[in-house]
Design an enzyme around this catalytic site. Structure first.
Site, short mmCIF file in Angstrom:
data_model
loop_
_atom_site.label_atom_id
_atom_site.label_comp_id
_atom_site.label_asym_id
_atom_site.label_seq_id
_atom_site.Cartn_x
_atom_site.Cartn_y
_atom_site.Cartn_z
N THR A 18 -33.18 3.08 0.88
CA THR A 18 -33.08 3.15 -0.47
C THR A 18 -32.31 4.26 -1.00
OG1 THR A 18 -35.20 2.07 -0.55
CG2 THR A 18 -34.28 2.69 -2.49
N SER A 113 -36.76 13.85 -0.39
CA SER A 113 -37.51 13.74 -1.88
C SER A 113 -39.01 14.23 -1.68
CB SER A 113 -37.42 12.20 -2.26
OG SER A 113 -37.83 11.95 -3.29
N HIS A 114 -39.88 13.25 -1.98
CA HIS A 114 -41.20 13.51 -2.21
C HIS A 114 -42.24 13.49 -1.01
CE1 HIS A 114 -40.50 9.42 -1.84
NE2 HIS A 114 -41.83 9.24 -1.60
N ASP A 277 -40.83 16.47 -8.09
CA ASP A 277 -40.89 16.10 -6.65
C ASP A 277 -40.07 17.36 -5.73
OD1 ASP A 277 -38.58 15.06 -7.24
OD2 ASP A 277 -38.69 13.58 -5.77
N ASP A 279 -37.09 17.10 -4.35
CA ASP A 279 -35.78 17.37 -4.87
C ASP A 279 -35.39 17.36 -6.32
OD1 ASP A 279 -36.34 14.67 -4.83
OD2 ASP A 279 -34.00 14.23 -4.33
N ASP A 281 -35.87 15.11 -8.59
CA ASP A 281 -35.26 13.97 -9.50
C ASP A 281 -36.52 13.05 -10.16
OD1 ASP A 281 -36.22 12.85 -7.09
OD2 ASP A 281 -34.18 11.94 -6.59
N ARG A 282 -37.82 13.29 -9.42
CA ARG A 282 -38.82 12.44 -10.09
C ARG A 282 -39.48 13.26 -10.92
NH1 ARG A 282 -41.74 8.84 -5.52
NH2 ARG A 282 -39.80 7.91 -4.65
N LYS A 376 -31.30 10.37 -10.93
CA LYS A 376 -32.62 10.39 -11.65
C LYS A 376 -32.82 11.90 -11.88
CE LYS A 376 -36.03 9.26 -8.42
NZ LYS A 376 -35.48 8.60 -7.15
C1 G16 Z 1 -35.87 6.75 -4.07
C2 G16 Z 1 -34.75 6.24 -4.82
C3 G16 Z 1 -35.58 5.40 -5.91
C4 G16 Z 1 -36.52 4.31 -5.51
C5 G16 Z 1 -37.43 5.17 -4.65
C6 G16 Z 1 -38.45 4.28 -4.12
O1 G16 Z 1 -36.41 7.94 -4.67
O2 G16 Z 1 -33.74 6.94 -5.16
O3 G16 Z 1 -34.18 4.66 -6.49
O4 G16 Z 1 -37.14 3.96 -6.54
O5 G16 Z 1 -37.00 5.69 -3.74
O6 G16 Z 1 -37.76 3.37 -3.16
P1 G16 Z 1 -38.74 2.67 -2.05
O7 G16 Z 1 -39.46 1.73 -3.05
O8 G16 Z 1 -37.34 1.60 -1.42
O9 G16 Z 1 -39.30 3.32 -1.30
P2 G16 Z 1 -36.65 9.18 -4.08
O10 G16 Z 1 -37.41 10.05 -5.34
O11 G16 Z 1 -37.56 8.82 -2.89
O12 G16 Z 1 -35.38 9.78 -3.65
#
Ligand code: G16
Length: 541
Positions: A18, A113-114, A277, A279, A281-282, A376
């Site tokens: 993703t 990310s998180h 989070d 990085d 973005d959340r 984001k």
């Molecule tokens: C990433 C993507 C988001 C997505 C999220 C969850 O977020 O940037 O667009 O909604 O993953 O994705 P999945 O449901 O496929 O795990 P982040 O904050 O992890 O970069």
């Protein structure tokens, strides 16, 4: 400087998910693993010759080593200018801001990310293009294809570059600019919001707020923006020092992982709490004894956007990912602006913003942002809330309840089942897919299914089509079940079940109880226990 050609062989499974390639650190530490992926990114670009590249990450374990490797490879591949966040730090939205501001060809953002960080935890890398947003699906497919047959990569002999000092080094073949990772981003925030009114609120005696940086990348950004520029008391920012292992925690802003923040806000009767989070973005938004669901947050920000200087002339349109509740659709309806439904993944919003179709977008996964960048943006969302709180004088709970009064309410929850065996997950989804056609018209507890399909998205700007983006089952009473497998996990498969239901009842406090019929039905239709043996989700948001 010699340009070296190094022979290599492909690694299986270098398919970006993703949001880029996320794997265990140990996987990335294998000789040539990172190099293969980075070379595939460079090979997917028409020409790197004479271009600028932004490099930075969330500061997690392996960030520094990866940056030194990337510097050498970027130079060998022809990049002329490398713009690097000091100490390797750039939050994801700041990286997007810097790519746009310096008109770079793109950026390599290093983050998982998180997900937790440390030698036994996760690392990640993704490519952002010149608009500052994640590479398109077509480009990530191309990168994956290249990784499958890669036979060589390019690098140069170079001593490690000092990335801790801001300044410029001319290496002849290329220039390295180490930049302050915070100031460009903080300046952009100051352009968008009513800092004067927000300063009055944050520095005054009647408003107490806390931001939890979770020992992740937003610490320095939050210090600069909330404390230095907006005059908030020092104790307003907690866990502000970024750590390679995030202090051993999950840098994931939700009620479970940001429990300290939630306790502080509730026990000390603070007016406003927020967290971001790994990085940056959340975002999670809470008031005293009040949690704001991210879907509601997006809708409320869209409804109140004109209270923020940058959006005072109104929004061009809005977008949400398919699993996100339809709360923002109701706002768009009322404002008479377009509302787009995209697959999960921020990359799908980029074209809509570049084409001037939307200003705000968001996802249930704690992501909200606008066209000021192409990612984001956690702190942006927090600043939106503070700006709106300052403009209205209302509390978080009052704002949300007023919103529900006007637009109605979309109860929403997501149930995650983590680390399930990949083959069981695949079989479960296959069986569910096969059952969809027969579901339409069937009634469950007296409520009929009106639609059951696999979501397909046709990008209105470039016409590209993305199929199999998740199962949706819609009911005649406005209820909805969405089912998909996560594309960001690093072990096994994660099943996500999203449930939402429209209601006019503002008094409901127990969302799980209110959605229990839908939850039970989802378990039954998906066969969660049968295929996974699980009876309870690991995480409920
Ligand atoms: C990433 C993507 C988001 C997505 C999220 C969850 O977020 O940037 O667009 O909604 O993953 O994705 P999945 O449901 O496929 O795990 P982040 O904050 O992890 O970069």
């Amino acid at each position: 400087m010699n340009r070296n050609i190094i022979a290599t062989t492909p690694f299986p499974g270098q398919k970006p998910g993703t949001s880029g390639l996320r794997k265990k650190v140990k996987v990335f530490q294998q000789p040539n693993y990172l190099e293969n992926f980075v070379q595939a990114v460079f090979d997917s670009i028409d020409s790197c010759e004479g271009q600028s590249l932004v490099i930075g990450g969330d500061g997690r374990y392996f960030n520094r080593e990866a940056i030194q490797t990337i510097i050498k490879m970027a130079i060998a591949n022809g990049f002329e200018t490398l713009i690097i966040g000091q100490s390797g730090i750039l939050s994801t939205p700041a990286a997007s801001c810097v790519v746009r501001k310096y008109k770079a060809l793109g950026g390599l953002v290093l983050s998982a990310s998180h997900n937790p960080g440390g030698p036994d935890e996760d690392f990640g890398i993704k490519f952002n293009r010149s608009n500052g947003g994640p590479a398109s699906e077509a480009q990530t497919d191309k990168i994956h294809q290249i990784t499958e047959s890669i036979s060589q990569y390019y690098t140069v002999d170079l001593d490690p570059i000092d990335i801790d000092r801001v300044g410029e080094v001319d290496l002849g073949m290329a220039k390295i600019q180490v930049i302050d990772p915070v100031s460009d981003y903080a300046d952009l925030m100051e352009e968008l919001f009513d800092f004067a009114a927000m300063k009055q609120l944050l520095s005054g005696p009647d408003f107490r707020f806390r931001f939890d940086a979770m020992h992740a990348v937003t610490g320095p950004y939050a210090q600069e923006i909330f404390i230095n520029r907006l005059g908030a008391p020092k104790e307003s920012v907690i866990n502000a020092v970024p750590k390679e292992d995030f202090g051993g925690h999950h840098p994931d802003p939700n009620l479970v992982h940001a429990a300290d923040l939630v306790n502080q806000v509730n026990e000390q009767a603070l007016d406003f709490g927020a967290a971001s989070d790994g990085d940056g973005d959340r975002n999670m938004i809470i008031g005293h004894q009040f949690y704001v669901n991210p879907c509601d947050s997006l809708a409320l920000l869209a409804a109140n956007a004109q209270k923020i200087p940058a959006y005072k002339n109104g929004l061009k349109g809005v977008a949400r990912s398919m699993p996100t509740s339809r709360a923002v659709d109701r706002v768009a309806d009322k404002l008479d602006i377009n509302c787009y439904e995209t697959p999960t993944g921020w990359k799908f919003f980029g074209n809509l913003m570049d084409d001037g179709r939307i200003s705000f977008c968001g996802e249930e996964s704690f992501g909200t942002s606008s066209d000021h960048v192409r990612e984001k943006d956690g702190l942006w969302a927090v600043l939106c809330w503070i700006n709106i709180l300052a403009a209205t004088g209302l509390s978080v709970a009052e704002l949300v309840k007023d919103h529900w009064k006007t637009y109605g309410r979309d109860l929403f929850t997501r149930h995650d089942y983590e680390a399930i065996a990949s083959d069981s997950a695949a079989k479960m989804m296959e069986t569910l897919n096969a059952s969809l056609e027969g579901l339409v018209g069937q009634s469950f507890s007296g409520v009929q299914v009106t639609l059951a399909d696999q979501f397909s998205y046709s990008d209105p700007v470039d016409g590209s089509v993305s199929n199999n983006q998740g199962v949706r089952i819609l009911f005649e009473n406005g209820g909805r079940i969405v089912v998909r497998l996560s594309g960001t996990g690093t072990s096994g498969a994660t099943l996500r079940v999203y449930l939402d239901q429209f209601t006019q009842d503002e008094s409901i406090t127990d969302t799980q109880a209110a959605l229990s019929t839908l939850i039970d039905l989802a378990d039954q239709l998906i066969g969660i226990e049968k295929f996974t043996g699980r009876t309870e989700p690991d995480v409920v948001t």
